[in-house]
Design a protein around this motif. Structure first.
Motif, PDB file in Angstrom:
ATOM      1  N   ASP A  23     -21.031 -30.697  -8.811  1.00 22.68           N
ATOM      2  CA  ASP A  23     -20.956 -32.093  -9.253  1.00 22.68           C
ATOM      3  C   ASP A  23     -20.880 -33.090  -8.099  1.00 22.68           C
ATOM      4  N   SER A  24     -21.274 -32.653  -6.906  1.00 21.11           N
ATOM      5  CA  SER A  24     -21.321 -33.565  -5.758  1.00 21.11           C
ATOM      6  C   SER A  24     -22.748 -33.621  -5.216  1.00 21.11           C
ATOM      7  N   PRO A  25     -23.160 -34.801  -4.716  1.00 16.68           N
ATOM      8  CA  PRO A  25     -24.504 -34.886  -4.115  1.00 16.68           C
ATOM      9  C   PRO A  25     -24.631 -33.892  -2.965  1.00 16.68           C
ATOM     10  N   HIS A  26     -25.812 -33.340  -2.813  1.00 17.79           N
ATOM     11  CA  HIS A  26     -26.028 -32.296  -1.811  1.00 17.79           C
ATOM     12  C   HIS A  26     -27.016 -32.784  -0.759  1.00 17.79           C
ATOM     13  N   SER A  27     -26.667 -32.571   0.510  1.00 16.44           N
ATOM     14  CA  SER A  27     -27.563 -32.919   1.618  1.00 16.44           C
ATOM     15  C   SER A  27     -28.325 -31.678   2.037  1.00 16.44           C
ATOM     16  N   GLU A  28     -29.655 -31.735   1.909  1.00 17.24           N
ATOM     17  CA  GLU A  28     -30.485 -30.561   2.194  1.00 17.24           C
ATOM     18  C   GLU A  28     -31.180 -30.689   3.531  1.00 17.24           C
ATOM     19  N   GLY A  29     -31.470 -29.552   4.123  1.00 15.59           N
ATOM     20  CA  GLY A  29     -32.308 -29.477   5.300  1.00 15.59           C
ATOM     21  C   GLY A  29     -33.551 -28.687   4.964  1.00 15.59           C
ATOM     22  N   ARG A  30     -34.705 -29.226   5.305  1.00 16.11           N
ATOM     23  CA  ARG A  30     -35.998 -28.566   5.062  1.00 16.11           C
ATOM     24  C   ARG A  30     -36.162 -28.170   3.584  1.00 16.11           C
ATOM     25  N   ASN A  31     -35.620 -28.974   2.697  1.00 20.49           N
ATOM     26  CA  ASN A  31     -35.731 -28.745   1.248  1.00 20.49           C
ATOM     27  C   ASN A  31     -35.142 -27.404   0.823  1.00 20.49           C
ATOM     28  N   GLN A  32     -34.162 -26.923   1.562  1.00 20.83           N
ATOM     29  CA  GLN A  32     -33.588 -25.609   1.282  1.00 20.83           C
ATOM     30  C   GLN A  32     -32.098 -25.700   0.980  1.00 20.83           C
ATOM     31  N   ARG A  33     -31.634 -24.753   0.194  1.00 18.79           N
ATOM     32  CA  ARG A  33     -30.208 -24.504   0.054  1.00 18.79           C
ATOM     33  C   ARG A  33     -29.945 -23.065   0.492  1.00 18.79           C
ATOM     34  N   ILE A  34     -28.695 -22.808   0.845  1.00 21.13           N
ATOM     35  CA  ILE A  34     -28.338 -21.510   1.411  1.00 21.13           C
ATOM     36  C   ILE A  34     -27.689 -20.653   0.342  1.00 21.13           C
ATOM     37  N   LEU A  35     -28.159 -19.429   0.224  1.00 19.13           N
ATOM     38  CA  LEU A  35     -27.534 -18.491  -0.701  1.00 19.13           C
ATOM     39  C   LEU A  35     -26.172 -18.052  -0.174  1.00 19.13           C
ATOM     40  N   ASP A  36     -25.252 -17.844  -1.081  1.00 14.71           N
ATOM     41  CA  ASP A  36     -23.873 -17.509  -0.736  1.00 14.71           C
ATOM     42  C   ASP A  36     -23.744 -16.005  -0.492  1.00 14.71           C
ATOM     43  N   LEU A  37     -23.766 -15.627   0.782  1.00 17.64           N
ATOM     44  CA  LEU A  37     -23.748 -14.209   1.133  1.00 17.64           C
ATOM     45  C   LEU A  37     -22.348 -13.592   1.051  1.00 17.64           C
ATOM     46  N   THR A  38     -21.353 -14.371   0.632  1.00 14.65           N
ATOM     47  CA  THR A  38     -20.048 -13.768   0.354  1.00 14.65           C
ATOM     48  C   THR A  38     -20.017 -13.137  -1.041  1.00 14.65           C
ATOM     49  N   ARG A  39     -21.056 -13.394  -1.839  1.00 19.23           N
ATOM     50  CA  ARG A  39     -21.131 -12.824  -3.191  1.00 19.23           C
ATOM     51  C   ARG A  39     -21.856 -11.485  -3.140  1.00 19.23           C
ATOM     52  N   LYS A  40     -21.273 -10.472  -3.746  1.00 15.98           N
ATOM     53  CA  LYS A  40     -21.891  -9.148  -3.745  1.00 15.98           C
ATOM     54  C   LYS A  40     -23.205  -9.133  -4.514  1.00 15.98           C
ATOM     55  N   ASP A  41     -23.307  -9.914  -5.609  1.00 17.25           N
ATOM     56  CA  ASP A  41     -24.553  -9.910  -6.376  1.00 17.25           C
ATOM     57  C   ASP A  41     -25.694 -10.543  -5.588  1.00 17.25           C
ATOM     58  N   VAL A  42     -25.376 -11.548  -4.755  1.00 14.66           N
ATOM     59  CA  VAL A  42     -26.404 -12.162  -3.911  1.00 14.66           C
ATOM     60  C   VAL A  42     -26.876 -11.173  -2.854  1.00 14.66           C
ATOM     61  N   CYS A  43     -25.928 -10.507  -2.198  1.00 16.52           N
ATOM     62  CA  CYS A  43     -26.304  -9.512  -1.180  1.00 16.52           C
ATOM     63  C   CYS A  43     -27.142  -8.393  -1.795  1.00 16.52           C
ATOM     64  N   ALA A  44     -26.751  -7.928  -2.988  1.00 16.21           N
ATOM     65  CA  ALA A  44     -27.499  -6.853  -3.652  1.00 16.21           C
ATOM     66  C   ALA A  44     -28.922  -7.308  -3.956  1.00 16.21           C
ATOM     67  N   TYR A  45     -29.073  -8.549  -4.390  1.00 18.81           N
ATOM     68  CA  TYR A  45     -30.411  -9.072  -4.680  1.00 18.81           C
ATOM     69  C   TYR A  45     -31.270  -9.124  -3.416  1.00 18.81           C
ATOM     70  N   ILE A  46     -30.703  -9.606  -2.328  1.00 21.39           N
ATOM     71  CA  ILE A  46     -31.474  -9.729  -1.090  1.00 21.39           C
ATOM     72  C   ILE A  46     -31.870  -8.353  -0.559  1.00 21.39           C
ATOM     73  N   VAL A  47     -30.925  -7.422  -0.551  1.00 23.57           N
ATOM     74  CA  VAL A  47     -31.229  -6.074  -0.064  1.00 23.57           C
ATOM     75  C   VAL A  47     -32.318  -5.429  -0.916  1.00 23.57           C
ATOM     76  N   LYS A  48     -32.198  -5.539  -2.216  1.00 26.57           N
ATOM     77  CA  LYS A  48     -33.193  -4.957  -3.119  1.00 26.57           C
ATOM     78  C   LYS A  48     -34.560  -5.592  -2.912  1.00 26.57           C
ATOM     79  N   THR A  49     -34.579  -6.914  -2.758  1.00 27.06           N
ATOM     80  CA  THR A  49     -35.849  -7.636  -2.609  1.00 27.06           C
ATOM     81  C   THR A  49     -36.529  -7.277  -1.293  1.00 27.06           C
ATOM     82  N   VAL A  50     -35.774  -7.329  -0.199  1.00 26.17           N
ATOM     83  CA  VAL A  50     -36.367  -7.030   1.111  1.00 26.17           C
ATOM     84  C   VAL A  50     -36.828  -5.572   1.164  1.00 26.17           C
ATOM     85  N   LYS A  51     -36.051  -4.675   0.595  1.00 22.36           N
ATOM     86  CA  LYS A  51     -36.441  -3.264   0.582  1.00 22.36           C
ATOM     87  C   LYS A  51     -37.751  -3.069  -0.182  1.00 22.36           C
ATOM     88  N   ARG A  52     -37.872  -3.744  -1.322  1.00 19.95           N
ATOM     89  CA  ARG A  52     -39.093  -3.618  -2.115  1.00 19.95           C
ATOM     90  C   ARG A  52     -40.317  -4.109  -1.329  1.00 19.95           C
TER      91      ARG A  52
END
Length: 480
Positions: A435-464
């Protein structure tokens, strides 16, 4: 290489010596780092002279050590609250709001090539390396501070780290540096940094170390092109081939901090580690926190000698072993030739010309996936665009192999566009303030790598991606 001579710890490489002294009060002093010397007794002439009086407005450590004032001593590590008001190595706030810390020497061990428990990636070791472990205790609050030193003999390098092991009370860690280096400066000393910006990296800056502080740091979330992690201290008369030079680096990809301070007593202090700006880490009972590894080297053969030390060390102990001794392939990247407007047909034409010119590796840059026609959308949707690559990445890679070319791919899997299927499915996966305005760089947001589900998604995707095609090289970008 590492010896204990009564109250001295002596770390020798082929050409350097590093000497630590334990005091009667239990503190660690830094006596010497420089050209290799032979220590004959426990009070080597010229390295340390105990104070005969407390001096002026300084604080005495305690009643039993009236002449011992931490502010004018060359400390191996430093902290606040007991008289040393210079740049600290460690800063802790306790539950009652106090921050006076007093880590005193407790024990040591010397091992040969023994991997040390540490939460941060460490340099490799081998049978030529020795490891010194110093254990210090903050007895009032039941905290241990572990100092680790790896000595790389032939490369004239020492790698250092520190780890806090908490005891019975919850604490807030405000700072834990990786390395500290105190020295008496009888010559003019220069601090060299390398700063820059996007596409303008590595501008050399040389500043004389005078009273006050010189800081080289980054708060960008990455070690960054703004302030390279490598810095040097050198005598003002140093050249490429002569005089004393010290080099320091940090094995850390996040916010970092290097500071040189010269005190009114003529002591120069250098600290290196995680940037303390906005850093605050709650350490619960029985938990631990480790600082990144720092690398340091000395040469009396000028900047070239320092370069040789660090290059030899990086090749042998930092680079992946599979690639350390190999010649790197000649590479052509598709970006400047085509930007987002890529296709299999266009890139194969470019690859044929590249092969004839002697190129050995062809890298497909941004634009190969999903509806990625510009940098505002589709980042995070890591599936090949079949309209652009009808035979998929596997088929395209096989065609490159037919031309005698290796296949490389562009990835930036920790980033996401708001205009993407991934964000629409999982907006909670990004780092932002709800609920707060977000300042972006290069039209990107950063995935939260402290979350296990995010890490699992990235590992699975890169491996594939990497197992689904004959990919031999990854250009893993970090633009944000």
């Amino acid at each position: 290489m590492i010896t204990k001579n009564k109250d001295l710890f002596i770390l020798n490489t082929a050409k350097t010596s590093y000497i630590i002294k334990t005091t009667e009060s239990g503190h660690l002093l830094h006596l010497y780092y420089g050209k290799k010397i032979r220590v004959m007794n426990t009070q080597p002439l010229g390295l340390y002279m105990p104070a005969q009086f407390p001096g002026g407005n300084l604080n005495s450590y305690d009643d039993a050590h009236k002449n011992f004032c931490l502010e004018k001593e060359p400390m191996e590590i430093s902290f606040l609250g007991k008289g040393d008001i210079r740049e600290p190595f460690c800063e802790i706030i306790f539950e009652d709001g106090s921050y006076s810390v007093d880590f005193l020497y407790e024990s040591y061990s010397i091992d040969k090539d023994k991997p040390e428990k540490n939460a941060m990636p460490a340099p490799r070791t081998d049978s030529s390396c020795e490891h010194l472990r110093l254990v210090l205790a903050e007895r009032v609050h039941d905290i241990k501070l572990i100092l680790d030193y790896y000595v790389y003999f032939d490369e004239n390098v020492i790698a250092r780290s520190a780890r806090l092991e908490n005891g019975l009370y919850k604490i807030r860690v405000k700072r834990l540096m990786s390395a500290q280096f105190d020295m008496f400066a009888d010559k003019r000393m220069m601090f060299t940094t390398f700063t820059g910006a996007w596409a303008r990296e590595m501008h050399k800056n040389v500043m004389e170390v005078k009273a006050g502080k010189l800081v080289n740091s980054t708060y960008a979330g990455v070690s960054s092109n703004r302030a390279n992690p490598f810095v040097m201290l050198s005598e003002a008369s140093a050249t490429e081939d002569n005089e004393n030079c010290y080099g320091f680096n940090l094995i850390h990809s996040g916010n970092r901090y290097s500071c040189v301070e010269k005190s009114e007593h003529g002591l120069i202090r250098f600290v290196n580690g995680i940037n303390p700006q906005s850093f605050s880490y709650i350490l619960d009972t029985s938990e631990s926190f480790a600082a990144p590894w720092a690398v340091m080297s000395f040469s009396d053969e000028g900047f070239n000698g320092l370069s040789h030390n660090l290059h030899d060390f990086i090749r042998k102990y930092i680079l992946p072993e599979n690639f350390a001794g190999k010649r790197k392939p000649v590479l052509l990247n598709s970006w400047e030739a085509a930007y987002f407007n890529i296709s299999e047909k266009k890139l194969l034409g470019l690859a044929r010309s590249a092969a004839r010119a002697g190129v050995e590796l062809f890298v497909v840059d941004d634009g190969w996936f999903a509806d990625r026609s510009n940098d505002t959308k589709a980042l995070g949707d890591w599936h090949v665009n079949r309209d652009k690559f009808p035979s998929g990445l596997k088929g395209f890679g096989e065609k490159l192999a037919g031309l005698g070319l290796g296949f490389g791919i562009w990835l930036e899997p920790e980033m996401v566009n708001v205009d993407s299927n991934l964000y629409r499915r999982h907006p909670e996966w990004t780092i932002d303030i709800p609920d707060s305005p977000h300042s972006e760089g290069r039209n990107q947001r950063i995935l939260d790598l402290t979350r296990k589900d995010v890490c699992a998604y990235i590992v699975k995707t890169v491996k594939r991606i990497l197992t689904g095609a004959p990919i031999t090289y990854v250009k893993w970008d970090m633009n944000r």
